[in-house]
Design a protein around this motif. Structure first.
Motif, mmCIF file in Angstrom:
data_model
loop_
_atom_site.group_PDB
_atom_site.id
_atom_site.type_symbol
_atom_site.label_atom_id
_atom_site.label_comp_id
_atom_site.label_asym_id
_atom_site.label_seq_id
_atom_site.Cartn_x
_atom_site.Cartn_y
_atom_site.Cartn_z
ATOM 1 N N PRO A 141 0.649 -1.283 0.122
ATOM 2 C CA PRO A 141 0.043 -0.083 0.026
ATOM 3 C C PRO A 141 0.893 1.310 0.010
ATOM 4 N N ASP B 105 -9.804 5.855 1.354
ATOM 5 C CA ASP B 105 -9.570 4.855 0.670
ATOM 6 C C ASP B 105 -9.813 5.189 -0.867
ATOM 7 N N ARG B 106 -8.650 5.319 -1.613
ATOM 8 C CA ARG B 106 -8.702 5.781 -2.950
ATOM 9 C C ARG B 106 -8.849 4.602 -3.881
ATOM 10 N N GLY B 107 -8.679 3.368 -3.266
ATOM 11 C CA GLY B 107 -8.588 2.117 -4.070
ATOM 12 C C GLY B 107 -7.352 1.732 -4.830
ATOM 13 N N LEU C 103 -7.013 0.130 7.535
ATOM 14 C CA LEU C 103 -7.452 -0.209 6.168
ATOM 15 C C LEU C 103 -6.734 -0.985 5.463
ATOM 16 N N ALA C 104 -5.338 -0.545 5.353
ATOM 17 C CA ALA C 104 -4.504 -1.121 4.524
ATOM 18 C C ALA C 104 -4.038 -2.532 5.135
ATOM 19 N N ALA D 260 -6.103 5.137 7.586
ATOM 20 C CA ALA D 260 -5.331 4.608 6.447
ATOM 21 C C ALA D 260 -4.602 3.371 6.846
ATOM 22 N N TYR E 119 -4.115 5.168 -0.062
ATOM 23 C CA TYR E 119 -4.768 5.909 0.765
ATOM 24 C C TYR E 119 -4.302 7.151 1.168
ATOM 25 N N ALA F 42 -7.091 -4.730 4.412
ATOM 26 C CA ALA F 42 -7.260 -5.300 2.997
ATOM 27 C C ALA F 42 -6.391 -6.392 2.858
#
Length: 387
Positions: A210, A343-345, A375-376, A372, A349, A379
């Protein structure tokens, strides 16, 4: 987690790097400047100025996070005699106390204010027109906007309630925010973070993990090739001034007629200037059509009222305009959830003080950085399960 790349070495970037490294990730941090800190830098030399006031709010989540890691360091307490030198500019005169209606209104919590109504309209219904205008002007200390009354009532009231809290939530770090940056950088090094200064990133890194973009929103828009990454912010003149010390100078002058604020930072931390000198900073929000000169003229009018013979006592001064770097401001009908998403996909991030995270001032940067990384990691765990 194989690797996390952090672009930007300010408060948000360092928070993200430390959080990721503590979770076991390998981290590389890139900072375009030759030193870390972003807007949290403290100038070198005899006058230890910041690019803004940089108060830490005790009730915020980053206070606990920093304290748990022994990163807060020594604070700069305000002597009682200095606390009594708080002055309010109202109707062309300096006063020791604000209007009673204003004080009552500061007790309202944010959840009492509507999101979809502008602050001035709502506050006028609640406290009357005089208290509403006064509260709007005072709130600029925590949002740096030339017209706080036009913003979302919920957004402004949260900042007003916390900025006017008693005992005060705002605390200052002894020696300036640069001391905190140094402690955070040392913590990152100890955790194995690879820190690269003078390392400008102009294209999104092709990393094996990420990427956390911890830059200003305009810089992030260029890096990610997404011109839609925009949000409203304030525009403020920062006027730093060193004066020969004079007994009796006020600690703070808050303009209740128009958004503006002067604070004598050496009142709580004499180490910020040489002995026998005091360091002031004026923060004057300016409208889109106004210039730096308009903000400076506003500051000088307040100085004329509050600091006798300040021109004769001046030893050093610096003026600058801070544009789009004062954090997000929410218009009526919007909240922090409507700002650019973290979250930019595709493993990218976005963090900083203008993104979709709650908090006041630097709390937004902190909260978004922790989110961020969370979330990383989440995922990554999902990817491992699928594999």
């Amino acid at each position: 987690m194989k690797h996390i790349t952090v672009v930007g070495g300010g408060f948000a970037g360092l928070t993200a790097a430390i959080t990721a490294a503590e979770a076991g990730s390998r981290v590389t941090l890139h900072e375009a400047h030759h030193t870390l800190g972003g807007r949290a830098r403290t100038a070198e030399g005899p006058y230890r100025t910041n690019e803004g006031p940089h108060a830490l709010y005790r009730g915020g989540p980053h206070w606990t996070w920093l304290k748990q890691r022994d990163l807060l360091g020594p604070l700069a307490p305000l002597p009682l005699r200095e606390a009594a030198r708080f002055r309010f500019h109202r109707a062309g005169a300096l006063r020791r106390t604000p209007p009673l209606g204003f004080l009552r209104h500061t007790l309202c919590t944010a959840d009492q204010a509507p999101v979809g109504t502008d602050f001035l309209t709502w506050a006028t219904r609640v406290a009357g027109p005089t208290a509403a205008r006064t509260a709007a002007a005072f709130s600029a200390v925590a949002l740096f906007h030339h017209d706080p009354g036009s913003l979302s009532a919920r957004f402004v009231q949260e900042r007003l309630h916390r900025a006017a809290a008693l005992p005060p939530e705002a605390h200052y770090l002894r020696g300036g925010w640069g001391q905190l940056v140094d402690r955070m950088a040392a913590r990152a090094w100890d955790l194995g973070v690879r820190i690269k200064t003078s390392s400008r990133v102009d294209t999104l890194p092709l990393a094996d993990g990420p990427v956390v973009v911890a830059t200003s929103l305009p810089a992030a828009a260029r890096l990610l090739g997404d011109p839609g990454l925009t949000w409203d912010s304030g525009r403020t003149v920062l006027f730093d001034l060193a004066l020969r010390t004079r007994a009796g100078d006020p600690f703070v002058v808050s303009d209740l007629d128009a958004p503006g604020w002067i604070e004598r930072f050496t009142a709580q931390d004499p180490s910020l200037a040489p002995a026998g000198q005091q360091l002031l900073q004026a923060q004057l929000p300016i409208a889109p059509g106004q210039s730096k000169a308009d903000g400076v003229a506003h500051a000088e009018r307040l100085l004329d009222l509050a600091f006798p013979r300040w021109r004769e006592r001046t030893l050093w001064r610096r003026e600058a305009v801070s544009t789009g770097r004062t954090g997000a401001v929410d218009r009526p009908g919007t909240t922090w959830r409507d700002r650019p998403a973290i979250d930019r996909g595709d493993g990218v991030y976005l963090v900083g003080d203008q993104v979709a995270a709650p908090g006041v001032l630097s709390e937004v940067s902190f909260t978004s950085a922790v989110e961020a990384v969370s979330l990383a990691l989440r995922a990554h765990r999902l990817d491992l399960k699928r594999a």
